[in-house]
Scaffold this motif. Structure first.
Motif, mmCIF file in Angstrom:
data_model
loop_
_atom_site.group_PDB
_atom_site.id
_atom_site.type_symbol
_atom_site.label_atom_id
_atom_site.label_comp_id
_atom_site.label_asym_id
_atom_site.label_seq_id
_atom_site.Cartn_x
_atom_site.Cartn_y
_atom_site.Cartn_z
ATOM 1 N N GLN A 134 0.840 -1.217 0.000
ATOM 2 C CA GLN A 134 0.000 0.000 0.000
ATOM 3 C C GLN A 134 0.870 1.260 0.000
ATOM 4 O O GLN A 134 0.551 2.249 -0.655
ATOM 5 C CB GLN A 134 -0.938 -0.018 1.212
ATOM 6 N N THR A 159 2.945 1.192 -9.573
ATOM 7 C CA THR A 159 1.830 0.304 -9.919
ATOM 8 C C THR A 159 2.377 -1.107 -10.191
ATOM 9 O O THR A 159 3.549 -1.266 -10.511
ATOM 10 C CB THR A 159 1.065 0.796 -11.172
ATOM 11 N N GLY A 160 1.492 -2.091 -10.062
ATOM 12 C CA GLY A 160 1.902 -3.462 -10.372
ATOM 13 C C GLY A 160 2.571 -4.188 -9.227
ATOM 14 O O GLY A 160 3.257 -5.186 -9.448
ATOM 15 N N ASN A 220 6.186 -6.538 -11.309
ATOM 16 C CA ASN A 220 6.289 -7.098 -12.659
ATOM 17 C C ASN A 220 6.974 -8.465 -12.675
ATOM 18 O O ASN A 220 7.843 -8.729 -13.509
ATOM 19 C CB ASN A 220 7.054 -6.123 -13.575
ATOM 20 N N ALA A 237 9.777 1.463 -12.004
ATOM 21 C CA ALA A 237 8.321 1.666 -12.002
ATOM 22 C C ALA A 237 7.953 3.111 -11.668
ATOM 23 O O ALA A 237 6.787 3.419 -11.476
ATOM 24 C CB ALA A 237 7.682 0.719 -10.984
ATOM 25 N N GLY A 293 3.170 5.933 -5.917
ATOM 26 C CA GLY A 293 2.976 5.969 -7.371
ATOM 27 C C GLY A 293 3.442 4.728 -8.097
ATOM 28 O O GLY A 293 3.487 4.701 -9.332
ATOM 29 N N GLU A 314 2.283 1.799 -3.448
ATOM 30 C CA GLU A 314 1.217 2.306 -4.320
ATOM 31 C C GLU A 314 0.996 3.801 -4.054
ATOM 32 O O GLU A 314 0.820 4.587 -4.996
ATOM 33 C CB GLU A 314 -0.074 1.515 -4.082
ATOM 34 N N GLU A 330 2.734 -6.755 -6.312
ATOM 35 C CA GLU A 330 2.002 -7.956 -5.929
ATOM 36 C C GLU A 330 2.707 -8.611 -4.742
ATOM 37 O O GLU A 330 3.882 -8.332 -4.470
ATOM 38 C CB GLU A 330 1.949 -8.947 -7.091
ATOM 39 N N ARG A 377 -3.926 -8.553 -3.836
ATOM 40 C CA ARG A 377 -2.581 -8.322 -4.419
ATOM 41 C C ARG A 377 -1.808 -9.622 -4.591
ATOM 42 O O ARG A 377 -0.628 -9.597 -4.943
ATOM 43 C CB ARG A 377 -1.792 -7.361 -3.529
#
Ligand code: BTN
Length: 268
Positions: free
Chosen positions: A107, A115-116, A128, A176, A113, A110, A118, A216
């Motif tokens: 979190q 993204t992706g 990724n 990222a 900024g 994220e 997991e 996630r």
């Protein structure tokens, strides 16, 4: 003592200004070098260190990963820290703590900024498909409760570790983000996220965070293998984490709950 005096890569004043009132929840020590922030924090715990003590090291000479592995990281390229926390719970309830920390990290990234992001059971943060971070939790029971040393390692840039044999290739936050990762801003966001998530965990255990973890989860519904010391222990469809943090595998024998090992995708 394995600490070197000297300037740290972290600007304490900037970090504290970003933490605002939450800064009071942490006792921050910035170390240019140590063996391992987890090892050092375990020693400090035995010497009576307070909850909230945070050791941030620019360089670790003996960084440790899960299952006795080495954690390789270079200064400038990584963010490595350990946080000491006290819980009133019993050990069983803390089984999901490394997953809860994973939720906090995801979190926070994220919010920066990225993204992706997991999560992979039990302690990997993926970006990724590559491993961008890991969590190493060490618990110690004391008379006044259960103490957790929570170690976090994150790759800001790709580590120079060619030739190493990884379960996952390393990934880096720099790939990222549109501008180079800001060490202070990322650390501040991670600490804010940890304070918030650890409060939720203390109040409701992992079940309070399970939904955030499941959405996630990198390998939800995929066929996986559970490895024990490199050998395949079980195979099945990965259903994610149970309310106490156990890994759920759907096997021909039914749904099995797993508590240790490494998970890898089964080749199709
Ligand atoms: C893993 O993925 O196996 C866990 C890696 C945890 C690494 C961090 S870096 C800061 C702290 N100090 C250590 O020695 N290990 C953890």
């Amino acid at each position: 003592m394995n600490e070197l005096p000297g300037p740290s890569l972290i600007d304490r004043d900037r970090l504290l200004s970003m933490l605002g009132p939450f800064g009071k929840r942490f006792v921050i020590e910035l170390l240019p070098e140590c063996t391992s922030t987890n090892t050092l924090l375990c020693e400090r715990l035995r010497q009576g260190a307070p909850a909230g003590l945070l050791l941030v090291a620019d360089r670790q000479t003996a960084g440790r990963g899960r299952l006795g592995r080495t954690w390789l990281s270079a200064p400038e390229a990584s963010l490595t820290f350990s946080l000491l926390w006290r819980f009133d719970d019993d050990v069983a309830r803390l089984a999901g703590l490394s997953l809860a920390v994973g939720v906090a990290l995801a979190q926070a990234l994220e919010a920066c900024g990225v993204t992706g992001v997991e999560l992979k059971w039990p302690n990997d943060v993926l970006l990724n498909g590559g491993k961008v971070g890991g969590v190493l939790i060490e618990l110690e029971a004391q008379r006044d409760g259960l103490w957790a040393v929570m170690g976090v390692g994150l790759n800001l840039f790709l580590p120079d570790v060619e030739g190493e044999d990884f379960l996952h290739p390393p990934a880096a936050l720099a790939d990222a983000l549109s501008s180079p990762p800001d060490r202070q801003a990322i650390l501040a966001q991670l600490l804010l996220g940890l304070a918030n998530t650890l409060d939720r965990f203390a109040a409701g255990g992992f079940s309070a965070l399970r939904e955030d973890w499941q959405k996630r989860h990198a390998w939800q519904g995929r066929q996986v293998r559970l490895l024990d010391s490199g050998r395949v222990d079980r195979e099945g469809r990965c259903l994610g984490a149970d309310t106490d943090g156990a890994l759920l595998l759907e096997t021909p024998a039914g749904i099995e709950r797993c508590f240790s090992g490494d998970v890898s995708l089964r080749a199709t």
